[in-house]
Design a protein around this motif. Structure first.
Motif, short mmCIF file in Angstrom:
data_model
loop_
_atom_site.label_atom_id
_atom_site.label_comp_id
_atom_site.label_asym_id
_atom_site.label_seq_id
_atom_site.Cartn_x
_atom_site.Cartn_y
_atom_site.Cartn_z
N ASP A 221 0.84 -1.20 0.00
CA ASP A 221 0.00 0.00 0.00
C ASP A 221 0.87 1.25 0.00
N TRP A 253 -0.90 -8.65 -6.67
CA TRP A 253 -1.39 -7.82 -5.57
C TRP A 253 -2.50 -6.85 -6.01
N ASN A 254 -3.57 -6.83 -5.23
CA ASN A 254 -4.66 -5.87 -5.42
C ASN A 254 -5.18 -5.89 -6.87
N ASP A 255 -5.50 -7.11 -7.34
CA ASP A 255 -6.05 -7.26 -8.69
C ASP A 255 -5.10 -6.69 -9.75
N GLU A 256 -3.81 -6.98 -9.57
CA GLU A 256 -2.76 -6.56 -10.52
C GLU A 256 -2.70 -5.04 -10.68
N ALA A 257 -2.94 -4.32 -9.61
CA ALA A 257 -2.93 -2.85 -9.67
C ALA A 257 -1.58 -2.31 -10.13
#
Length: 301
Positions: A221, A253-257
């Protein structure tokens, strides 16, 4: 003519091309066609008397540089001006064709004969940013369905820090952001700006992210927040470096962000397409090519 290595590439090629066009010749000692083309290039450098600089790169010895330019066969020549590749060709071209190639791009010989105080400033000849922006606005007004024109217009507004105007111009196509890579990239940029604007103290946000990352390298994050902070400042390569740190640790991670944002940055910094003659290769931005390879290397590993 100068031999280029990793150590002098930045000075003798990139920096030098800000002053005079630099023709980079990728060659190798074992290459027969290279032996035919090399003397032609060296002769032309003398004949053109300072109108361009010849830089030779042994593609076997300097594989890192060759990879940056996406060199697949030799000889390959790439012409750089103002730090950017503008054109190129492959193969052992005859002298007449190389002259035609150079004459298409180089300033005329008489430009070098003018007194120094009469030589026009190249920056002064460039279009005023306000005038360029007005042309883009007119292009969108003339054809509202032209997403390419709208992309250029919104991008120019964001580059000038006119976020509110950019959002207004983007509003008619925001629904397409999910299906258009270009428009989606603009939304990523604007989302990053909005995210940073929400911080209590924008000026110290970078330091806060650094502190969190130092304490936990897997604080994705914080890394993603720092990448957005860098995007908002238009620090593109630094942002991609941060996104790569996430991808190397967790691709999904995080829907491939991280991957999606990285691809959006590549789209934003993609230079305008350059038309090339038949038989010539389109120039490649070495930085862009390098970051594309780094993404592929990480994602496919």
């Amino acid at each position: 003519m100068i031999d280029i290595t990793v150590e002098n590439f930045e000075t003798e090629v990139i920096a030098a091309s800000m002053q005079v066009p630099v023709l980079v010749d990728f060659w190798a000692p074992w290459c027969g066609p290279c032996k035919s083309l090399g003397p032609i290039l060296e002769k032309l450098e003398v004949d053109y008397a300072g109108r361009f600089k010849l830089a030779k790169i042994d593609s076997d010895q300097e594989q890192q540089i060759a990879a940056m330019f996406g060199i697949r066969s030799i000889p390959t020549c790439v012409l750089l001006m103002n730090g950017q590749p503008v054109d190129g060709f492959t193969g052992a071209q005859p002298e007449g064709q190389v002259r035609a190639f150079l004459d298409k791009h180089l300033p005329p010989a008489d430009a070098f004969d003018e007194p120094q105080d009469e030589v026009p400033d190249p920056l002064a000849a460039q279009e005023d940013p306000a005038a360029a922006l007005e042309k883009l606005q007119q292009a969108v007004a003339a054809d509202p369905a032209n997403d390419d024109a709208r992309f250029d217009y919104v991008k120019a507004l964001l580059q000038q820090g006119r976020e509110d105007d950019a959002k207004v111009a983007f509003a008619p196509v925001i629904a397409k952001a999910g299906v258009s890579r270009k428009l989606g990239a603009l939304k990523v940029w604007m989302d990053a700006i909005d995210s940073v604007a929400m911080a209590a103290d924008v000026s110290s946000a970078g330091a806060e992210f650094d502190t969190k990352i130092a304490a936990n390298k897997r604080d994705f994050d914080a890394r993603f927040g720092r990448a957005q902070w860098l995007i908002a400042q238009q620090c593109w390569t630094d942002a991609m470096d941060e996104l790569l740190e996430i991808l190397m640790r967790d691709k999904g991670w995080n829907d491939e962000a991280a991957r999606k944002t990285y691809v959006a940055v590549l789209e934003i910094i993609e230079p305008p397409k350059v038309k090339v003659a038949e038989g010539q290769i389109p120039p490649q931005d070495p930085v862009l090519a390098s970051y594309r390879r780094r993404l592929s290397s990480v994602v496919l590993s």
